[in-house]
Design a protein around this motif. Structure first.
Motif, PDB file in Angstrom:
ATOM      1  N   LEU A 150       0.807  -1.024  -0.008  1.00  0.00           N
ATOM      2  CA  LEU A 150      -0.017   0.177   0.026  1.00  0.00           C
ATOM      3  C   LEU A 150       0.938   1.234  -0.035  1.00  0.00           C
ATOM      4  O   LEU A 150       0.536   2.086  -0.826  1.00  0.00           O
ATOM      5  N   VAL A 151       1.892   1.411   0.711  1.00  0.00           N
ATOM      6  CA  VAL A 151       2.768   2.487   0.815  1.00  0.00           C
ATOM      7  C   VAL A 151       3.502   2.618  -0.666  1.00  0.00           C
ATOM      8  O   VAL A 151       3.582   3.805  -1.118  1.00  0.00           O
TER       9      VAL A 151
ATOM     10  N   VAL B 185       2.361   1.759  -3.415  1.00  0.00           N
ATOM     11  CA  VAL B 185       1.277   2.188  -4.405  1.00  0.00           C
ATOM     12  C   VAL B 185       1.174   3.725  -4.176  1.00  0.00           C
ATOM     13  O   VAL B 185       1.187   4.448  -5.193  1.00  0.00           O
ATOM     14  N   VAL B 186       0.956   4.143  -2.838  1.00  0.00           N
ATOM     15  CA  VAL B 186       0.761   5.503  -2.607  1.00  0.00           C
ATOM     16  C   VAL B 186       1.936   6.460  -3.330  1.00  0.00           C
ATOM     17  O   VAL B 186       1.532   7.465  -3.675  1.00  0.00           O
ATOM     18  N   LEU B 187       2.850   5.971  -3.026  1.00  0.00           N
ATOM     19  CA  LEU B 187       4.298   6.695  -3.315  1.00  0.00           C
ATOM     20  C   LEU B 187       4.260   6.881  -5.047  1.00  0.00           C
ATOM     21  O   LEU B 187       4.547   7.717  -5.489  1.00  0.00           O
TER      22      LEU B 187
ATOM     23  N   GLY C 166       0.287   8.448  -6.074  1.00  0.00           N
ATOM     24  CA  GLY C 166       0.121   9.792  -5.270  1.00  0.00           C
ATOM     25  C   GLY C 166      -1.429   9.595  -4.770  1.00  0.00           C
ATOM     26  O   GLY C 166      -2.421   8.864  -5.267  1.00  0.00           O
ATOM     27  N   THR C 167      -1.806  10.309  -3.739  1.00  0.00           N
ATOM     28  CA  THR C 167      -3.275   9.954  -3.108  1.00  0.00           C
ATOM     29  C   THR C 167      -4.345  10.628  -4.064  1.00  0.00           C
ATOM     30  O   THR C 167      -5.363   9.984  -4.125  1.00  0.00           O
ATOM     31  N   SER C 168      -3.956  11.709  -4.777  1.00  0.00           N
ATOM     32  CA  SER C 168      -4.999  12.359  -5.633  1.00  0.00           C
ATOM     33  C   SER C 168      -5.449  11.491  -6.702  1.00  0.00           C
ATOM     34  O   SER C 168      -6.516  11.383  -7.358  1.00  0.00           O
TER      35      SER C 168
ATOM     36  N   LEU D 262      -5.138   8.074  -6.952  1.00  0.00           N
ATOM     37  CA  LEU D 262      -5.833   7.113  -6.515  1.00  0.00           C
ATOM     38  C   LEU D 262      -7.451   7.362  -5.902  1.00  0.00           C
ATOM     39  O   LEU D 262      -8.216   6.720  -6.010  1.00  0.00           O
ATOM     40  N   LYS D 263      -7.576   8.610  -5.319  1.00  0.00           N
ATOM     41  CA  LYS D 263      -8.805   9.001  -5.332  1.00  0.00           C
ATOM     42  C   LYS D 263      -9.709   9.204  -6.406  1.00  0.00           C
ATOM     43  O   LYS D 263     -10.797   8.766  -6.423  1.00  0.00           O
TER      44      LYS D 263
END
Length: 78
Positions: A13-14, A16-18, A21-23, A25-26
């Protein structure tokens, strides 16, 4: 060896977020949710159409059950 623990999933998960990015993924989550919602609505419409098509056939079957089949013969005079 065959199963992953919670720590493996957290590391994934970390990463993938890196990477995304969170935007991003949102936005992907919102798009996926919209696709699932559209799919569900399409399925409901298809079921409603299928029910509408089968209603007349069911009525015809019901009427056929009420009909008594009789063999008609001519009366012979003796």
């Amino acid at each position: 060896m065959g199963s992953f623990s919670i720590w493996h999933w957290l590391v994934v998960l970390v990463i993938v977020v890196l990477i995304f990015g969170t935007s991003k993924l949102k936005n992907m989550g919102k798009d996926l949710g919209g696709a699932v919602k559209g799919f569900k609505e399409g399925m409901k419409e298809a079921e409603a159409e299928a029910k509408a098509e089968t209603k007349p056939a069911q009525v015809a079957e019901k009427k056929a059950e009420d009909v008594v089949d009789v063999k008609a013969t001519e009366k012979k005079e003796a």
